[in-house]
Design a protein around this motif. Structure first.
Motif, mmCIF file in Angstrom:
data_model
loop_
_atom_site.group_PDB
_atom_site.id
_atom_site.type_symbol
_atom_site.label_atom_id
_atom_site.label_comp_id
_atom_site.label_asym_id
_atom_site.label_seq_id
_atom_site.Cartn_x
_atom_site.Cartn_y
_atom_site.Cartn_z
ATOM 1 N N PRO A 74 4.288 0.829 -4.455
ATOM 2 C CA PRO A 74 3.036 0.691 -3.695
ATOM 3 C C PRO A 74 1.838 0.562 -4.642
ATOM 4 O O PRO A 74 1.514 1.481 -5.383
ATOM 5 C CB PRO A 74 2.944 1.986 -2.878
ATOM 6 C CG PRO A 74 4.174 2.789 -3.216
ATOM 7 C CD PRO A 74 4.724 2.219 -4.492
ATOM 8 N N VAL A 75 1.194 -0.586 -4.607
ATOM 9 C CA VAL A 75 0.060 -0.875 -5.474
ATOM 10 C C VAL A 75 -1.237 -0.593 -4.717
ATOM 11 O O VAL A 75 -1.401 -0.995 -3.563
ATOM 12 C CB VAL A 75 0.089 -2.340 -5.934
ATOM 13 C CG1 VAL A 75 -1.145 -2.681 -6.772
ATOM 14 C CG2 VAL A 75 1.366 -2.620 -6.729
ATOM 15 N N LEU A 123 -5.849 -1.964 -10.686
ATOM 16 C CA LEU A 123 -4.683 -1.693 -9.850
ATOM 17 C C LEU A 123 -3.938 -0.460 -10.346
ATOM 18 O O LEU A 123 -3.783 -0.252 -11.548
ATOM 19 C CB LEU A 123 -3.737 -2.902 -9.873
ATOM 20 C CG LEU A 123 -4.317 -4.233 -9.395
ATOM 21 C CD1 LEU A 123 -3.285 -5.341 -9.527
ATOM 22 C CD2 LEU A 123 -4.816 -4.127 -7.959
ATOM 23 N N HIS A 124 -3.491 0.344 -9.396
ATOM 24 C CA HIS A 124 -2.721 1.546 -9.705
ATOM 25 C C HIS A 124 -1.415 1.513 -8.918
ATOM 26 O O HIS A 124 -1.298 0.830 -7.900
ATOM 27 C CB HIS A 124 -3.511 2.809 -9.340
ATOM 28 C CG HIS A 124 -4.679 3.061 -10.234
ATOM 29 N ND1 HIS A 124 -4.724 4.108 -11.128
ATOM 30 C CD2 HIS A 124 -5.846 2.394 -10.403
ATOM 31 C CE1 HIS A 124 -5.863 4.078 -11.793
ATOM 32 N NE2 HIS A 124 -6.565 3.045 -11.368
ATOM 33 N N ALA A 182 10.040 8.908 -9.477
ATOM 34 C CA ALA A 182 10.736 7.869 -8.727
ATOM 35 C C ALA A 182 9.769 7.060 -7.878
ATOM 36 O O ALA A 182 8.647 7.486 -7.587
ATOM 37 C CB ALA A 182 11.804 8.508 -7.828
ATOM 38 N N PHE A 183 10.244 5.888 -7.465
ATOM 39 C CA PHE A 183 9.567 5.138 -6.409
ATOM 40 C C PHE A 183 9.967 5.775 -5.083
ATOM 41 O O PHE A 183 11.088 6.267 -4.945
ATOM 42 C CB PHE A 183 10.055 3.692 -6.366
ATOM 43 C CG PHE A 183 9.758 2.872 -7.580
ATOM 44 C CD1 PHE A 183 8.481 2.397 -7.825
ATOM 45 C CD2 PHE A 183 10.765 2.547 -8.465
ATOM 46 C CE1 PHE A 183 8.219 1.612 -8.933
ATOM 47 C CE2 PHE A 183 10.518 1.768 -9.578
ATOM 48 C CZ PHE A 183 9.235 1.299 -9.817
ATOM 49 N N ILE A 210 7.682 -4.977 -4.025
ATOM 50 C CA ILE A 210 6.299 -4.837 -4.489
ATOM 51 C C ILE A 210 5.371 -5.034 -3.298
ATOM 52 O O ILE A 210 5.427 -6.068 -2.622
ATOM 53 C CB ILE A 210 5.958 -5.870 -5.587
ATOM 54 C CG1 ILE A 210 7.062 -5.926 -6.657
ATOM 55 C CG2 ILE A 210 4.593 -5.555 -6.196
ATOM 56 C CD1 ILE A 210 7.342 -4.626 -7.354
ATOM 57 N N GLY A 211 4.523 -4.040 -3.039
ATOM 58 C CA GLY A 211 3.611 -4.140 -1.902
ATOM 59 C C GLY A 211 2.242 -3.580 -2.226
ATOM 60 O O GLY A 211 2.119 -2.631 -3.005
ATOM 61 N N VAL A 212 1.224 -4.180 -1.633
ATOM 62 C CA VAL A 212 -0.150 -3.712 -1.820
ATOM 63 C C VAL A 212 -0.558 -2.908 -0.592
ATOM 64 O O VAL A 212 -0.343 -3.345 0.550
ATOM 65 C CB VAL A 212 -1.122 -4.904 -2.005
ATOM 66 C CG1 VAL A 212 -2.553 -4.408 -2.146
ATOM 67 C CG2 VAL A 212 -0.733 -5.724 -3.216
#
Length: 198
Positions: free
Chosen positions: A44-45, A52-53, A71-72, A124-126
């Motif tokens: 999660p970006v 960006l973090h 972990a993610f 990958i998601g914003v």
């Protein structure tokens, strides 16, 4: 290094290579016909004034598997999940309280094979809207953020090793402050780093 969302999208549009927990251990002989369970993890970006973090979790120290590791959010694909992307979004909602509708999925990285028998797809998601971070107390001790430029910088990575199941095993690590990011999480981040730098 300054990262923009357009650069992330462009990188995800390029072909990449699958990764595994065995990449730094080529002597490992994997059993033929092994069955891998599909899983999805969400990267999660977050867009902030200073760039960006990336949100990551510190797993509960009470967990049987990988206690205290970074972990993610994510986990195995359930029968009710349409695909691994749906699994990653569902697990992120359960683990950190992130509503799926608050995520703009940019794409996926090639799958990663773990020593625990999973084939993991990094999603990958914003994050498009603010939400209240709510760690699932039985699974997550902490949710924190790291500058994306830090974990997507190849020079930040080190290769370390330890003994595992009687053999020396090497792995990537990308430390950040008090957080020791290593193992599968670091390997997937390193794959993303390679994709960005192409």
């Amino acid at each position: 290094m300054t990262l923009e969302l357009d650069a992330l999208r462009a990188a995800l549009a390029r072909p990449g290579r699958p990764s595994s927990d065995f990449d730094l251990n080529p002597e490992t002989v994997l059993p033929a016909g092994r069955k891998l369970r599909p899983a999805g993890v969400l990267a999660p970006v977050v867009q902030r004034a200073d760039g960006l973090h990336l949100l990551l979790t510190k797993r509960s120290s009470a967990l049987k598997h990988h206690p205290g590791q970074i972990a993610f959010p994510g986990g195995k694909q359930d029968e009710a999940d349409a695909d691994v992307i749906a699994a990653a979004l569902r697990e992120a909602h359960e683990e950190i309280g992130l509503p799926p509708e608050n995520v703009d999925v940019l794409g996926t990285l090639p799958a990663h094979e773990t020593v625990t028998g999973f084939i993991v797809t990094p999603v990958i998601g914003v994050i498009t809207r603010d939400f209240t971070i709510t760690p699932e107390k039985d699974e997550v001790d902490e949710v924190f953020s790291v500058p994306l430029a830090h974990v997507l910088d190849a020079e930040r990575y080190v290769i370390e090793s330890r003994r595992w199941r009687g053999a020396k095993r090497s792995y990537y690590a990308v430390p950040y402050g008090p957080y020791y990011i290593w193992g599968a999480t670091a390997r997937m981040l390193r794959a993303w780093t390679d994709q960005i730098s192409k």
